[in-house]
Write a protein that holds these residues in place. Sequence first.
Motif, PDB file in Angstrom:
ATOM      1  N   TRP A   6       0.883  -1.253  -0.105  1.00 11.77           N
ATOM      2  CA  TRP A   6       0.007   0.066  -0.044  1.00 11.77           C
ATOM      3  C   TRP A   6       1.041   1.313  -0.144  1.00 11.77           C
ATOM      4  CZ3 TRP A   6      -4.583  -0.828  -1.461  1.00 11.77           C
ATOM      5  CH2 TRP A   6      -5.249  -1.904  -1.274  1.00 11.77           C
ATOM      6  N   ASN A   8       3.728   1.681  -1.396  1.00 13.52           N
ATOM      7  CA  ASN A   8       4.101   1.742  -2.849  1.00 13.52           C
ATOM      8  C   ASN A   8       3.159   2.267  -3.634  1.00 13.52           C
ATOM      9  OD1 ASN A   8       6.751   0.726  -2.536  1.00 13.52           O
ATOM     10  ND2 ASN A   8       6.204  -1.348  -2.916  1.00 13.52           N
ATOM     11  N   CYS A   9       1.767   1.804  -3.529  1.00 11.39           N
ATOM     12  CA  CYS A   9       0.693   2.399  -4.348  1.00 11.39           C
ATOM     13  C   CYS A   9       0.578   3.921  -4.243  1.00 11.39           C
ATOM     14  CB  CYS A   9      -0.587   1.630  -3.667  1.00 11.39           C
ATOM     15  SG  CYS A   9      -1.029   0.168  -4.343  1.00 11.39           S
ATOM     16  N   TRP A  10       0.637   4.294  -2.843  1.00 13.37           N
ATOM     17  CA  TRP A  10       0.548   5.972  -2.618  1.00 13.37           C
ATOM     18  C   TRP A  10       1.827   6.549  -3.023  1.00 13.37           C
ATOM     19  CZ3 TRP A  10      -3.737   8.178  -1.866  1.00 13.37           C
ATOM     20  CH2 TRP A  10      -5.065   7.583  -1.072  1.00 13.37           C
ATOM     21  N   ASN A  12       3.544   5.784  -5.706  1.00 17.96           N
ATOM     22  CA  ASN A  12       3.526   5.969  -7.093  1.00 17.96           C
ATOM     23  C   ASN A  12       2.486   6.561  -7.420  1.00 17.96           C
ATOM     24  OD1 ASN A  12       6.270   4.847  -7.244  1.00 17.96           O
ATOM     25  ND2 ASN A  12       5.448   2.702  -6.591  1.00 17.96           N
ATOM     26  N   ARG A  14      -0.482   5.030  -7.435  1.00 21.07           N
ATOM     27  CA  ARG A  14      -1.321   3.879  -8.227  1.00 21.07           C
ATOM     28  C   ARG A  14      -2.654   3.909  -7.315  1.00 21.07           C
ATOM     29  NH1 ARG A  14       0.989  -0.588  -7.614  1.00 21.07           N
ATOM     30  NH2 ARG A  14       3.181  -0.144  -7.225  1.00 21.07           N
ATOM     31  N   ILE A  15      -3.470   4.493  -7.444  1.00 17.41           N
ATOM     32  CA  ILE A  15      -4.679   4.606  -6.632  1.00 17.41           C
ATOM     33  C   ILE A  15      -5.786   4.696  -7.460  1.00 17.41           C
ATOM     34  CG2 ILE A  15      -3.409   5.637  -4.606  1.00 17.41           C
ATOM     35  CD1 ILE A  15      -4.531   8.405  -5.466  1.00 17.41           C
TER      36      ILE A  15
END
Length: 216
Positions: A6, A8-10, A12, A14-15
């Motif tokens: 998670w 990494n998602c934030w 980058n 990628r949400i």
Amino acid sequence: MQAEFWHNCWQNQRIGFHQSEIHPLLPVLFSQLNRDSSSAIFAPLCGKSLDLWWLAQHGKVTGAELSELACQQFYQQQGQEFSASPYNEFQHFSHPAVDIWQGDFFALKPEQLGYIGLIYDRAALIALPEQMRKDYVQQLKQLCQGPVSLVLLSLEYQQDEMSGPPFSVTEQEVRSLFDFASSIQLVAVRNLTGRPFAQRQFKVSQLLEKAFLIQW
Ligand SMILES: C[S@@+](CC[C@H](N)C(=O)[O-])C[C@H]1O[C@@H](n2cnc3c(N)ncnc32)[C@H](O)[C@@H]1O
């Protein structure tokens, strides 16, 4: 999912789960609730959801979110002032309408939330793999001992057609996870087949979003 995933998602951005508007069912579901208008609202795994600002018109909202970036963006993107202070392994983001405990939801203690009358789960349960879903529900029960209402938005598709998150959580699983509840009602179904889920489009043969009202 591990915390790293998670973060990494934030990091980058990628949400794809994030909605640029409030959830279309939120006002409809909310109008069906028979709730004490002063009771506090809890939004686990809240991201930077605009739904929290909508809910805040109806009671003090407390969110729980792992990502510091998400919390900062939540306030900053609405031009809202906030303060942040450390509390054990958490950071407490404060604002008159919406507070957020930034840290691991599974480490939250009931005293950090106080009495909660309504829980709002959009893309929280379905963000977690099967074993974590059991732990998530047990933690919710621990944190909110009732009486409490939970508005749960779940997603159903053939799990072998796509890997999560979001995971498919069937109605049967919802009923089994919340077997301690005094009431579980399926209150709405949206057929999202061939349509986007927030910012993402999934190649699955059927995609259903189901709204439950659960009380314990
Ligand atoms: C699928 S997103 C949904 C966010 C939000 N509910 C929405 O509707 O936009 C799941 C969120 O849960 C957060 N999260 C994942 N595990 C968590 C944990 N253990 N504690 C707190 N937040 C967590 C992630 O950082 C992510 O923002």
